[in-house]
Write an enzyme that holds these catalytic residues in place. Structure first.
Site, PDB file in Angstrom:
ATOM      1  N   ASP A 113      -3.635   2.546  -5.275  1.00 47.51           N
ATOM      2  CA  ASP A 113      -2.356   2.518  -4.539  1.00 47.51           C
ATOM      3  C   ASP A 113      -2.128   1.209  -3.772  1.00 47.51           C
ATOM      4  O   ASP A 113      -1.377   1.181  -2.821  1.00 47.51           O
ATOM      5  CB  ASP A 113      -2.268   3.724  -3.590  1.00 47.51           C
ATOM      6  CG  ASP A 113      -3.038   3.528  -2.299  1.00 47.51           C
ATOM      7  OD1 ASP A 113      -4.052   2.807  -2.319  1.00 47.51           O
ATOM      8  OD2 ASP A 113      -2.611   4.074  -1.281  1.00 47.51           O
ATOM      9  N   GLU A 114      -2.769   0.136  -4.213  1.00 45.43           N
ATOM     10  CA  GLU A 114      -2.714  -1.107  -3.445  1.00 45.43           C
ATOM     11  C   GLU A 114      -2.700  -2.332  -4.343  1.00 45.43           C
ATOM     12  O   GLU A 114      -3.454  -2.382  -5.307  1.00 45.43           O
ATOM     13  CB  GLU A 114      -4.003  -1.194  -2.640  1.00 45.43           C
ATOM     14  CG  GLU A 114      -3.837  -1.231  -1.172  1.00 45.43           C
ATOM     15  CD  GLU A 114      -5.188  -1.060  -0.502  1.00 45.43           C
ATOM     16  OE1 GLU A 114      -5.830  -2.079  -0.235  1.00 45.43           O
ATOM     17  OE2 GLU A 114      -5.578   0.098  -0.267  1.00 45.43           O
ATOM     18  N   ASP A 125       0.873  -1.185   0.000  1.00 41.60           N
ATOM     19  CA  ASP A 125       0.000   0.000   0.000  1.00 41.60           C
ATOM     20  C   ASP A 125       0.910   1.234   0.000  1.00 41.60           C
ATOM     21  O   ASP A 125       1.758   1.381   0.876  1.00 41.60           O
ATOM     22  CB  ASP A 125      -0.895  -0.014   1.243  1.00 41.60           C
ATOM     23  CG  ASP A 125      -1.925   1.099   1.207  1.00 41.60           C
ATOM     24  OD1 ASP A 125      -3.129   0.790   1.202  1.00 41.60           O
ATOM     25  OD2 ASP A 125      -1.535   2.280   1.179  1.00 41.60           O
TER      26      ASP A 125
HETATM   27  N1  DCP Z   1      -8.698   8.731  -1.018  1.00 40.81           N
HETATM   28  C1  DCP Z   1      -9.700   9.705  -1.147  1.00 40.81           C
HETATM   29  N2  DCP Z   1     -10.690   9.802  -0.203  1.00 40.81           N
HETATM   30  C2  DCP Z   1     -10.720   8.972   0.863  1.00 40.81           C
HETATM   31  C3  DCP Z   1      -9.735   7.985   1.014  1.00 40.81           C
HETATM   32  C4  DCP Z   1      -8.723   7.894   0.052  1.00 40.81           C
HETATM   33  O1  DCP Z   1      -9.670  10.469  -2.116  1.00 40.81           O
HETATM   34  N3  DCP Z   1     -11.694   9.084   1.787  1.00 40.81           N
HETATM   35  C5  DCP Z   1      -7.614   8.668  -2.026  1.00 40.81           C
HETATM   36  C6  DCP Z   1      -6.453   9.528  -1.582  1.00 40.81           C
HETATM   37  C7  DCP Z   1      -5.429   8.567  -1.073  1.00 40.81           C
HETATM   38  C8  DCP Z   1      -5.699   7.329  -1.909  1.00 40.81           C
HETATM   39  O2  DCP Z   1      -7.107   7.342  -2.172  1.00 40.81           O
HETATM   40  O3  DCP Z   1      -4.105   9.057  -1.234  1.00 40.81           O
HETATM   41  C9  DCP Z   1      -5.292   6.043  -1.225  1.00 40.81           C
HETATM   42  O4  DCP Z   1      -6.060   5.855  -0.045  1.00 40.81           O
HETATM   43  P1  DCP Z   1      -5.463   5.256   1.267  1.00 40.81           P
HETATM   44  O5  DCP Z   1      -6.602   4.899   2.142  1.00 40.81           O
HETATM   45  O6  DCP Z   1      -4.482   4.178   0.962  1.00 40.81           O
HETATM   46  O7  DCP Z   1      -4.746   6.489   2.016  1.00 40.81           O
HETATM   47  P2  DCP Z   1      -3.343   7.169   1.753  1.00 40.81           P
HETATM   48  O8  DCP Z   1      -2.517   6.444   0.754  1.00 40.81           O
HETATM   49  O9  DCP Z   1      -3.552   8.616   1.450  1.00 40.81           O
HETATM   50  O10 DCP Z   1      -2.675   7.118   3.190  1.00 40.81           O
HETATM   51  P3  DCP Z   1      -1.968   5.872   3.935  1.00 40.81           P
HETATM   52  O11 DCP Z   1      -0.537   6.289   4.093  1.00 40.81           O
HETATM   53  O12 DCP Z   1      -2.665   5.809   5.235  1.00 40.81           O
HETATM   54  O13 DCP Z   1      -2.146   4.662   3.102  1.00 40.81           O
HETATM   55 CA    CA Z   2      -2.163   4.207   0.862  1.00 41.65          CA
HETATM   56 CA    CA Z   3      -4.889   2.140  -0.090  1.00 42.07          CA
END
Ligand code: DCP
Ligand code: CA
Ligand code: CA
Length: 368
Positions: free
Chosen positions: A110-111, A10
């Protein structure tokens, strides 16, 4: 049979991290990526933020105005989403990841899961080396950090990658009771797919940790949650999951098109068919366990010309009413914009598809 070994990768604070790549001067300071709704200059919600901003409580889903207040005392950067950039970075990383696994399954932007059983020869020390190599290659080539879980199945790999963030590496090895020790103290909402509703229902029966969940009679779980979810929870409480890493291409769009019984330009006459098409395309969307961020209506006129109108949604959806409502207003807009058009065929298309985030297949299916 070789020991099964699965990686879940991730990418950390992904959208915000992409912004740091193109603007290195932002590193080390709070960065907030926003979904502006456009109503006022500040209306909308936070899409994600980097870890500097998270220290102040800024996280995905909160209103932009709150985030601005939380960060009022520091120099923070607020940016609008730039999906093209994120998709480009993601697709290069996914291509790279794919080469490591015997099979590869992208779950969202991203996963991804990788089955590395053969590559690691069923050996967790080798798996660790592979995971380190994956992290280094992504960092070197894309300046992106990620968190990785390595485990005997997808469920545990996902829980492991979530365990230490950012830039984490968590390995859960089979044998020696390590897995049970890892999962037992975790709250039930750490099980992929256990959202607010299921969590509340479990809390009602005084189940808060996975250890407590493991003590509940599976027959009772099935009574309370139905066969699929009940079984899933029972297995998850033991760290068991047989779902394979599915190596196949995900569709990027889904569409349905049909001919009207009678040519028409009256939305009232066209809508029943459009709704049937919407429900049919949604059925397919559910089957694929995906959600859609863009809805289009396609019309083919009596002169056989083809026209499309599209709308991008604020957040991805799998909801019939949302999709049907957007389709209806697209159709109405089309009819208004072309006073002489008579429609012969009508269609609906869902695009910008993505896997439903953070849920294992069975649970997404249940919640569909
Ligand atoms: N995303 C979004 N709205 C949300 C959750 C996520 O637009 N409510 C988008 C932005 C994030 C991406 O999806 O960058 C990936 O979601 P993740 O849940 O994996 O969160 P992040 O990558 O941002 O943070 P982490 O470091 O916790 O994985
Ligand atoms: Ca992420
Ligand atoms: Ca993710």
């Amino acid at each position: 049979m070789t020991q099964r070994i699965v990686i879940h990768a991730d990418l950390d604070y992904f959208y915000a991290q992409c912004e740091e790549i193109v603007r290195p001067e932002l590193r080390g300071k709070p960065v907030v990526v926003c979904v502006y709704s456009g109503r006022t200059a500040e209306s909308g919600v936070v899409s994600t933020s980097n870890y500097e901003a998270r220290k102040y409580g800024v996280k995905a889903g909160i209103p932009i105005a709150y985030a601005k207040k939380m960060l009022a005392s520091v120099q923070a950067t607020f940016l609008a989403m730039n999906m093209t950039l994120y998709e480009e970075v993601s697709s290069r990383i996914m291509k790279m990841l794919r080469t490591y696994g015997d099979s590869f399954e992208k779950v969202s932007i991203d996963e991804a899961y990788l089955d590395i059983s053969n590559l690691a020869e069923g050996n967790f020390d080798k798996a660790r080396e592979i995971a380190i190599q994956v992290k280094e290659e992504i960092l070197q080539k894309e300046q992106v950090t990620c968190s990785i879980g390595v485990a005997p199945n997808k469920l545990l790999a996902k829980m492991a990658s979530d365990y230490r963030k950012p830039d984490g590496l968590t390995i859960l090895q089979q044998g020696g009771g390590e897995i049970i020790k890892f999962i037992e103290p975790l709250p039930v909402n750490k099980i992929p797919g256990v959202g607010k509703k299921v969590e509340e229902k479990l809390n009602e029966i005084h189940v808060r940790t996975i250890e407590e969940l493991a003590q509940v009679d599976p027959i009772y779980l099935i009574e309370k949650f139905g066969k699929n979810l009940g079984n899933y929870l029972f297995q998850a409480s033991r760290g068991e999951d047989n779902d394979p890493v599915k190596d196949r291409e995900q569709p990027t769009q889904l569409s349905r098109i049909a001919t009207l019984k009678q040519n028409s330009r009256d939305p009232q006459e066209i809508l029943p068919l459009l709704n049937i098409l919407a429900s049919s395309v949604l059925e397919k969307l559910n089957e694929e366990k995906m959600e859609s961020k863009s809805v289009s209506v396609i019309v083919i006129l009596t002169d056989l010309s083809i026209h499309t109108k599209s709308v991008t949604l604020e957040s991805p959806t799998k909801d019939f009413d949302t999709i049907a409502e957007r389709a209806k207003s697209l159709l109405e807009r089309f009819v208004e914009s072309m006073p002489n058009a008579v429609i012969r065929r009508v269609g609906i298309r869902l695009s910008s598809l993505q896997k439903r985030a953070g849920q294992t297949d069975i649970v997404t299916f249940l919640q569909a």
